[in-house]
Design a protein around this motif. Structure first.
Motif, PDB file in Angstrom:
ATOM      1  N   ASN A 101      -6.746  -3.658  -2.041  1.00 44.16           N
ATOM      2  CA  ASN A 101      -7.492  -4.913  -2.064  1.00 44.16           C
ATOM      3  C   ASN A 101      -7.759  -5.395  -3.501  1.00 44.16           C
ATOM      4  O   ASN A 101      -7.428  -6.525  -3.863  1.00 44.16           O
ATOM      5  CB  ASN A 101      -8.812  -4.710  -1.304  1.00 44.16           C
ATOM      6  N   THR A 155      -2.769   7.624   6.747  1.00 42.98           N
ATOM      7  CA  THR A 155      -3.295   6.316   7.148  1.00 42.98           C
ATOM      8  C   THR A 155      -4.354   6.435   8.232  1.00 42.98           C
ATOM      9  O   THR A 155      -4.904   5.432   8.658  1.00 42.98           O
ATOM     10  CB  THR A 155      -2.161   5.399   7.680  1.00 42.98           C
ATOM     11  N   ILE A 199       0.721  -1.195  18.413  1.00 44.40           N
ATOM     12  CA  ILE A 199       1.707  -1.958  17.639  1.00 44.40           C
ATOM     13  C   ILE A 199       2.571  -0.996  16.846  1.00 44.40           C
ATOM     14  O   ILE A 199       2.076  -0.069  16.218  1.00 44.40           O
ATOM     15  CB  ILE A 199       1.000  -2.935  16.675  1.00 44.40           C
ATOM     16  N   THR A 233       0.833  -1.212   0.000  1.00 44.79           N
ATOM     17  CA  THR A 233       0.000   0.000   0.000  1.00 44.79           C
ATOM     18  C   THR A 233       0.866   1.259   0.000  1.00 44.79           C
ATOM     19  O   THR A 233       0.552   2.243  -0.680  1.00 44.79           O
ATOM     20  CB  THR A 233      -0.924  -0.008   1.240  1.00 44.79           C
ATOM     21  N   GLY A 256       0.033   8.523  11.132  1.00 46.87           N
ATOM     22  CA  GLY A 256       0.059   7.164  11.710  1.00 46.87           C
ATOM     23  C   GLY A 256       1.443   6.582  11.556  1.00 46.87           C
ATOM     24  O   GLY A 256       1.619   5.411  11.238  1.00 46.87           O
ATOM     25  N   CYS A 304      -5.121   6.498   2.513  1.00 43.86           N
ATOM     26  CA  CYS A 304      -5.036   5.039   2.661  1.00 43.86           C
ATOM     27  C   CYS A 304      -5.953   4.487   3.733  1.00 43.86           C
ATOM     28  O   CYS A 304      -6.459   3.379   3.592  1.00 43.86           O
ATOM     29  CB  CYS A 304      -3.634   4.615   3.090  1.00 43.86           C
ATOM     30  N   GLY A 305      -6.091   5.202   4.842  1.00 43.68           N
ATOM     31  CA  GLY A 305      -6.690   4.515   5.990  1.00 43.68           C
ATOM     32  C   GLY A 305      -7.615   5.356   6.833  1.00 43.68           C
ATOM     33  O   GLY A 305      -7.837   6.550   6.567  1.00 43.68           O
ATOM     34  N   ILE A 311      -6.476   5.191  -2.252  1.00 39.10           N
ATOM     35  CA  ILE A 311      -5.635   4.013  -2.494  1.00 39.10           C
ATOM     36  C   ILE A 311      -6.425   2.776  -2.091  1.00 39.10           C
ATOM     37  O   ILE A 311      -6.911   2.695  -0.962  1.00 39.10           O
ATOM     38  CB  ILE A 311      -4.346   4.069  -1.634  1.00 39.10           C
ATOM     39  N   GLY A 328       1.950   0.169  10.463  1.00 35.51           N
ATOM     40  CA  GLY A 328       2.502  -0.630   9.369  1.00 35.51           C
ATOM     41  C   GLY A 328       2.675   0.167   8.088  1.00 35.51           C
ATOM     42  O   GLY A 328       3.784   0.243   7.536  1.00 35.51           O
TER      43      GLY A 328
HETATM   44  N1  LIG Z   1      -6.351   1.532   1.376  1.00 37.00           N
HETATM   45  C1  LIG Z   1      -5.757   0.370   1.501  1.00 37.00           C
HETATM   46  O1  LIG Z   1      -5.640  -0.402   0.572  1.00 37.00           O
HETATM   47  C2  LIG Z   1      -5.182   0.011   2.842  1.00 37.00           C
HETATM   48  C3  LIG Z   1      -4.161  -0.945   2.967  1.00 37.00           C
HETATM   49  C4  LIG Z   1      -3.604  -1.174   4.229  1.00 37.00           C
HETATM   50  C5  LIG Z   1      -4.106  -0.495   5.328  1.00 37.00           C
HETATM   51  N2  LIG Z   1      -5.131   0.371   5.169  1.00 37.00           N
HETATM   52  C6  LIG Z   1      -5.668   1.127   6.290  1.00 37.00           C
HETATM   53  O2  LIG Z   1      -4.638   2.006   6.717  1.00 37.00           O
HETATM   54  C7  LIG Z   1      -4.715   2.181   8.124  1.00 37.00           C
HETATM   55  C8  LIG Z   1      -3.397   1.777   8.741  1.00 37.00           C
HETATM   56  O3  LIG Z   1      -3.214   0.382   8.558  1.00 37.00           O
HETATM   57  P1  LIG Z   1      -1.991  -0.344   9.277  1.00 37.00           P
HETATM   58  O4  LIG Z   1      -2.107  -1.778   8.960  1.00 37.00           O
HETATM   59  O5  LIG Z   1      -0.747   0.421   9.003  1.00 37.00           O
HETATM   60  O6  LIG Z   1      -2.440  -0.126  10.808  1.00 37.00           O
HETATM   61  P2  LIG Z   1      -1.548   0.119  12.080  1.00 37.00           P
HETATM   62  O7  LIG Z   1      -0.271  -0.634  11.986  1.00 37.00           O
HETATM   63  O8  LIG Z   1      -2.428  -0.090  13.250  1.00 37.00           O
HETATM   64  O9  LIG Z   1      -1.188   1.675  11.983  1.00 37.00           O
HETATM   65  C9  LIG Z   1      -2.110   2.701  12.247  1.00 37.00           C
HETATM   66  C10 LIG Z   1      -1.400   3.818  12.991  1.00 37.00           C
HETATM   67  O10 LIG Z   1      -2.306   4.911  13.081  1.00 37.00           O
HETATM   68  C11 LIG Z   1      -2.144   5.572  14.326  1.00 37.00           C
HETATM   69  N3  LIG Z   1      -3.429   5.476  15.030  1.00 37.00           N
HETATM   70  C12 LIG Z   1      -4.027   4.382  15.530  1.00 37.00           C
HETATM   71  N4  LIG Z   1      -5.204   4.695  16.094  1.00 37.00           N
HETATM   72  C13 LIG Z   1      -5.348   6.023  15.926  1.00 37.00           C
HETATM   73  C14 LIG Z   1      -6.347   6.949  16.311  1.00 37.00           C
HETATM   74  N5  LIG Z   1      -7.434   6.570  16.950  1.00 37.00           N
HETATM   75  N6  LIG Z   1      -6.154   8.239  15.977  1.00 37.00           N
HETATM   76  C15 LIG Z   1      -5.048   8.628  15.314  1.00 37.00           C
HETATM   77  N7  LIG Z   1      -4.059   7.795  14.941  1.00 37.00           N
HETATM   78  C16 LIG Z   1      -4.220   6.519  15.245  1.00 37.00           C
HETATM   79  C17 LIG Z   1      -1.033   4.829  15.081  1.00 37.00           C
HETATM   80  O11 LIG Z   1       0.192   5.494  14.781  1.00 37.00           O
HETATM   81  P3  LIG Z   1       0.894   6.474  15.864  1.00 37.00           P
HETATM   82  O12 LIG Z   1       0.937   5.693  17.159  1.00 37.00           O
HETATM   83  O13 LIG Z   1       2.231   6.719  15.283  1.00 37.00           O
HETATM   84  O14 LIG Z   1       0.053   7.685  15.967  1.00 37.00           O
HETATM   85  C18 LIG Z   1      -1.055   3.457  14.436  1.00 37.00           C
HETATM   86  O15 LIG Z   1       0.174   2.819  14.552  1.00 37.00           O
HETATM   87  C19 LIG Z   1      -5.911   1.346   8.592  1.00 37.00           C
HETATM   88  O16 LIG Z   1      -7.056   2.162   8.636  1.00 37.00           O
HETATM   89  C20 LIG Z   1      -6.041   0.300   7.495  1.00 37.00           C
HETATM   90  O17 LIG Z   1      -7.327  -0.232   7.408  1.00 37.00           O
HETATM   91  C21 LIG Z   1      -5.674   0.622   3.960  1.00 37.00           C
END
Ligand SMILES: NC(=O)c1ccc[n+]([C@@H]2O[C@H](COP(=O)([O-])OP(=O)(O)OC[C@H]3O[C@@H](n4cnc5c(N)ncnc54)[C@H](OP(=O)(O)O)[C@@H]3O)[C@@H](O)[C@H]2O)c1
Length: 332
Positions: free
Chosen positions: A274, A224, A321, A135, A159, A246-247, A271, A163
């Protein structure tokens, strides 16, 4: 031929989901023309939502094997492009949602969904990158297609410790961009600097005033988190800048206005990893293959065994995480 294997299995019982590691047979896998011995999967934010057990939100058919991505070796193939022994990567296409997914020792999918493992990317590193790294690269391709160059100014990654955030910072800094990381907590400072961020800013310090336009600060953003953070950032994008959306870790709704778009030419680009077309997938994985030797993946990697996914899923939803969790599905 392996006909019994272990997998995380979600079964509907009296309207509730029961999710546990079970002994399954090949007939429990959804149909497909390629059978794969899975070596690695990962825990993404979406997997966290799936394992929370919300019926229909991520997993939509039952019984289901969750896990939105995996890498492994082909055991049997009726697809023209694959033979037994090929090493392959699968992300998205509804894996773990509408088709049995990666938290399993065996997977059966359509060959059209598979990417042959590129030379420089091991089965393990393909899942350290996984859906997140893929992504990130899709987002960077969009920035490049929209003429965002390193000389245009800093790129903000929201974020940052997650990941998609961590892999984006690693990739962008290696591509020569000035990267600023946005995070919620000062405890991530050293980590984010080690990935290549030149500066770290905190969500609490974002200008939350509801101005139509603010000082143009960012050439681009890989976002994200969505929600109010995204709404806040749009007026701060420089002329002809863009945001790869993305997220939604912080929420799905945001407020905006037309001025950044019509006065600065700001582009908001969605983005979707999927159902991204195969051609774009190949471009993305080839680019990851080109840069992977320069990326210090150890900085972002935690390895766990299959039974750990339940604990990690809870932690990822709590935002606890850091980086990427790679799952050795053959250890329990
Ligand atoms: N569009 C796509 O194709 C695609 C692909 C992959 C993932 N995604 C989406 O992208 C997002 C991130 O995915 P990921 O797998 O990287 O998840 P992740 O590892 O949990 O990373 C998300 C990060 O966002 C921050 N965060 C978490 N909860 C938050 C909140 N309530 N308010 C503000 N910041 C918050 C945190 O970073 P900090 O602690 O540094 O603030 C966390 O580490 C998700 O929503 C996921 O569904 C979308």
């Amino acid at each position: 031929m392996i006909d019994k294997f272990k997998a995380v299995h979600a079964i509907e019982q009296e309207g509730k989901l029961n999710i546990s590691i079970s002994d399954l047979s090949i007939d429990d896998l959804f149909p497909g023309d390629v059978l794969i011995q899975v070596f690695y999967s990962t825990v993404n934010y979406k997997d966290g939502l799936a394992l929370k057990g919300n019926k229909g939100r991520i997993m939509q058919k039952f019984p289901m094997i969750p896990g939105i991505d995996f890498s492994g070796i082909v055991i049997e193939s009726n697809h023209k492009d694959f033979v037994a022994g090929d090493e392959v990567i699968a992300t998205g296409w509804g894996l773990g949602e509408t088709h049995t997914g990666g938290f399993s020792q065996l997977a059966r999918v359509k060959g059209d969904w598979l990417i042959k493992r590129p030379d420089n990317i091991s089965l393990k590193s393909s899942m350290i990158l996984g859906t997140a790294g893929f992504t990130s690269m899709l987002s960077i391709l969009e920035l490049e297609d929209n003429y965002i160059k390193s000389k245009n100014g800093p790129v903000l990654v929201t974020g940052g410790s997650g990941g998609v955030g961590s892999t984006s910072i690693l990739l962008l800094s290696n591509l020569g961009y000035e990267v600023v990381a946005l995070t919620r907590s000062a405890k991530n400072l050293e980590y984010l600097l080690s990935l290549g961020a030149s500066n770290v800013i905190y969500s609490d310090d974002l200008d939350s005033h509801n101005k139509l336009l603010k000082k143009g600060e960012w050439a681009a953003v890989i976002d994200t988190v969505g929600g109010d953070v995204l709404g806040n950032l749009i007026p701060s994008i420089k002329n002809n800048g863009c945001i790869a959306v993305c997220g939604n870790a912080a929420g799905v709704n945001f407020n905006t206005n037309v001025l950044p778009f019509i006065l600065r030419g700001v582009r908001l680009i969605g983005i979707d990893s999927n159902f991204c077309p195969l051609e774009r997938r190949n471009i993305s994985w080839n680019r990851l293959n080109k840069y992977i030797k320069k990326l210090n993946l150890d900085l972002i990697t935690t390895e766990v065994v299959l039974s750990d996914v339940f604990r990690v899923a809870q932690e990822i939803l709590l935002g606890n995480i850091r980086g990427r969790i790679v799952v050795d599905v053959n250890n329990f």
